[in-house]
Write a protein that holds these residues in place. Sequence first.
Motif, PDB file in Angstrom:
ATOM      1  N   ALA A   1       0.831  -1.206   0.000  1.00 24.71           N
ATOM      2  CA  ALA A   1       0.000   0.000   0.000  1.00 24.71           C
ATOM      3  C   ALA A   1       0.866   1.258   0.000  1.00 24.71           C
ATOM      4  CB  ALA A   1      -0.935   0.004   1.207  1.00 24.71           C
ATOM      5  N   PHE A   2       1.917   1.252   0.816  1.00 19.17           N
ATOM      6  CA  PHE A   2       2.807   2.407   0.863  1.00 19.17           C
ATOM      7  C   PHE A   2       3.531   2.579  -0.464  1.00 19.17           C
ATOM      8  CE2 PHE A   2       7.071   4.178   1.597  1.00 19.17           C
ATOM      9  CZ  PHE A   2       6.729   5.408   2.134  1.00 19.17           C
ATOM     10  N   ARG A   3       4.047   1.494  -1.013  1.00 16.41           N
ATOM     11  CA  ARG A   3       4.780   1.581  -2.275  1.00 16.41           C
ATOM     12  C   ARG A   3       3.886   2.110  -3.398  1.00 16.41           C
ATOM     13  NH1 ARG A   3       6.984  -3.336  -0.269  1.00 16.41           N
ATOM     14  NH2 ARG A   3       5.576  -4.598  -1.564  1.00 16.41           N
ATOM     15  N   THR A   4       2.654   1.645  -3.450  1.00 12.47           N
ATOM     16  CA  THR A   4       1.719   2.125  -4.476  1.00 12.47           C
ATOM     17  C   THR A   4       1.435   3.611  -4.295  1.00 12.47           C
ATOM     18  OG1 THR A   4       0.669  -0.049  -4.692  1.00 12.47           O
ATOM     19  CG2 THR A   4      -0.607   1.857  -5.431  1.00 12.47           C
ATOM     20  N   CYS A   5       1.244   4.020  -3.060  1.00 12.85           N
ATOM     21  CA  CYS A   5       0.969   5.431  -2.754  1.00 12.85           C
ATOM     22  C   CYS A   5       2.123   6.318  -3.215  1.00 12.85           C
ATOM     23  CB  CYS A   5       0.734   5.581  -1.253  1.00 12.85           C
ATOM     24  SG  CYS A   5       0.292   7.254  -0.706  1.00 12.85           S
ATOM     25  N   VAL A   6       3.349   5.877  -2.956  1.00 14.42           N
ATOM     26  CA  VAL A   6       4.528   6.653  -3.356  1.00 14.42           C
ATOM     27  C   VAL A   6       4.663   6.688  -4.870  1.00 14.42           C
ATOM     28  CG1 VAL A   6       7.054   6.720  -3.303  1.00 14.42           C
ATOM     29  CG2 VAL A   6       5.775   6.265  -1.198  1.00 14.42           C
ATOM     30  N   GLU A   7       4.582   5.534  -5.489  1.00 15.50           N
ATOM     31  CA  GLU A   7       4.803   5.439  -6.940  1.00 15.50           C
ATOM     32  C   GLU A   7       3.700   6.128  -7.739  1.00 15.50           C
ATOM     33  OE1 GLU A   7       5.109   1.237  -7.235  1.00 15.50           O
ATOM     34  OE2 GLU A   7       7.268   1.195  -6.756  1.00 15.50           O
ATOM     35  N   ASP A   8       2.478   6.121  -7.230  1.00 11.38           N
ATOM     36  CA  ASP A   8       1.362   6.762  -7.937  1.00 11.38           C
ATOM     37  C   ASP A   8       1.266   8.259  -7.644  1.00 11.38           C
ATOM     38  OD1 ASP A   8       0.766   4.298  -8.931  1.00 11.38           O
ATOM     39  OD2 ASP A   8      -1.082   4.000  -7.773  1.00 11.38           O
ATOM     40  N   GLY A   9       2.047   8.733  -6.668  1.00 12.34           N
ATOM     41  CA  GLY A   9       1.936  10.148  -6.297  1.00 12.34           C
ATOM     42  C   GLY A   9       0.543  10.482  -5.787  1.00 12.34           C
ATOM     43  N   THR A  10       0.014   9.618  -4.940  1.00 13.38           N
ATOM     44  CA  THR A  10      -1.373   9.756  -4.478  1.00 13.38           C
ATOM     45  C   THR A  10      -1.660  11.128  -3.887  1.00 13.38           C
ATOM     46  OG1 THR A  10      -1.546   7.380  -4.045  1.00 13.38           O
ATOM     47  CG2 THR A  10      -3.083   8.828  -2.865  1.00 13.38           C
ATOM     48  N   HIS A  11      -0.703  11.685  -3.167  1.00 12.64           N
ATOM     49  CA  HIS A  11      -0.934  12.960  -2.474  1.00 12.64           C
ATOM     50  C   HIS A  11      -0.237  14.134  -3.159  1.00 12.64           C
ATOM     51  CE1 HIS A  11      -2.895  10.758   0.718  1.00 12.64           C
ATOM     52  NE2 HIS A  11      -1.817  10.005   0.903  1.00 12.64           N
ATOM     53  N   ASP A  12       0.188  13.962  -4.398  1.00 15.11           N
ATOM     54  CA  ASP A  12       0.908  15.040  -5.094  1.00 15.11           C
ATOM     55  C   ASP A  12       0.093  16.329  -5.160  1.00 15.11           C
ATOM     56  OD1 ASP A  12       3.233  13.642  -5.496  1.00 15.11           O
ATOM     57  OD2 ASP A  12       2.938  13.306  -7.650  1.00 15.11           O
ATOM     58  N   ALA A  13      -1.175  16.221  -5.500  1.00  9.55           N
ATOM     59  CA  ALA A  13      -2.001  17.429  -5.611  1.00  9.55           C
ATOM     60  C   ALA A  13      -2.186  18.086  -4.248  1.00  9.55           C
ATOM     61  CB  ALA A  13      -3.355  17.079  -6.233  1.00  9.55           C
ATOM     62  N   TRP A  14      -2.257  17.280  -3.199  1.00  7.74           N
ATOM     63  CA  TRP A  14      -2.349  17.824  -1.839  1.00  7.74           C
ATOM     64  C   TRP A  14      -1.055  18.564  -1.491  1.00  7.74           C
ATOM     65  CZ3 TRP A  14       0.636  16.521   2.505  1.00  7.74           C
ATOM     66  CH2 TRP A  14       0.169  17.025   3.736  1.00  7.74           C
ATOM     67  N   VAL A  15       0.082  17.975  -1.855  1.00  7.99           N
ATOM     68  CA  VAL A  15       1.370  18.630  -1.605  1.00  7.99           C
ATOM     69  C   VAL A  15       1.429  19.966  -2.345  1.00  7.99           C
ATOM     70  CG1 VAL A  15       3.868  18.487  -1.973  1.00  7.99           C
ATOM     71  CG2 VAL A  15       2.604  16.474  -1.166  1.00  7.99           C
ATOM     72  N   LYS A  16       0.971  19.967  -3.574  1.00  7.55           N
ATOM     73  CA  LYS A  16       0.980  21.200  -4.363  1.00  7.55           C
ATOM     74  C   LYS A  16       0.116  22.269  -3.699  1.00  7.55           C
ATOM     75  CE  LYS A  16       0.305  22.914  -9.083  1.00  7.55           C
ATOM     76  NZ  LYS A  16      -0.041  22.526 -10.483  1.00  7.55           N
ATOM     77  N   LYS A  17      -1.029  21.865  -3.167  1.00  8.72           N
ATOM     78  CA  LYS A  17      -1.905  22.822  -2.495  1.00  8.72           C
ATOM     79  C   LYS A  17      -1.260  23.349  -1.218  1.00  8.72           C
ATOM     80  CE  LYS A  17      -6.781  23.488  -1.438  1.00  8.72           C
ATOM     81  NZ  LYS A  17      -8.141  22.884  -1.547  1.00  8.72           N
ATOM     82  N   SER A  18      -0.577  22.467  -0.496  1.00  6.04           N
ATOM     83  CA  SER A  18       0.134  22.888   0.710  1.00  6.04           C
ATOM     84  C   SER A  18       1.258  23.855   0.368  1.00  6.04           C
ATOM     85  CB  SER A  18       0.699  21.663   1.430  1.00  6.04           C
ATOM     86  OG  SER A  18       1.431  22.036   2.582  1.00  6.04           O
ATOM     87  N   ALA A  19       1.979  23.555  -0.711  1.00  6.21           N
ATOM     88  CA  ALA A  19       3.069  24.439  -1.140  1.00  6.21           C
ATOM     89  C   ALA A  19       2.537  25.817  -1.515  1.00  6.21           C
ATOM     90  CB  ALA A  19       3.803  23.818  -2.322  1.00  6.21           C
TER      91      ALA A  19
END
Length: 256
Positions: free
Chosen positions: A196-214
């Motif tokens: 589950a963790f590996r999939t989350c990292v490889e898929d960039g599951t939270h990338d859009a959230w990170v962008k919003k935080s940035a």
Amino acid sequence: MSEKNREAKRTARERLAAERAKQKAAEKRRRALIVGAAVVCVLGLAAVIGVVAANAGKDDGTTGAVVAPSGATGQDALAVPVGRSDAKSTLVVWEDFRCPACRSFEGEYRDTIHELTDAGLLRAEYRLATIIDGRMGGSGSRKAANAAACAQDAGKFTAYHDVLYENQPEENDDDFGDNAKLLELAKKVDGLDTPAFRTCVEDGTHDAWVKKSAQAFLDSGHQGTPTVLLNGQNLAEVPSMTPAKLKQMVQENAKG
């Protein structure tokens, strides 16, 4: 010379000496404040103007729905909380996993923050920025932040957060831009290296959230990372700030 005149001159000298001592003490406090601010927030205003400009015009290609990590709180669920929700003090920490000053801050303050959160006296809220990606190029800030959010989903944020700083590459090295590196570091945290963790990292599951935080960081007006706020007070503005002083401030606030 009369005794009266001698007494007057002695009094004048004493007043002058006292004033010089007062000025010397004030200058010492001023220098301590400047040094403390430089340690806590090493990126100066001029550098941040460049960072903001670099980020403002940059599209990192992140798309898709904003998926906040499990348990994220605050406006738009952009804060990753650590510690009890009823703690009397809250420490907001804006950080970038590629930022050398953030690593220095963590190295100096981390044990104290852990002690206070474990004791229920402090609630830490971590907010993630990506200013080094904008200034130096690359994607390590974003990808490390996404991986940390994935670790939060697994209930392992604090341990993985610490591992990232302990293994931070040089500022101009985008080592964290490689998902394989982030997955390798996950093996240092018990129970984190899962499908589950590996999939989350490889898929960039939270990338859009990170962008919003940035973007929230850029909109905040803060002048660099780390920006650390204790109950709303910027610790860079506290004279002679140390981990011991942070502990004292939190303990005094807990007493009401």
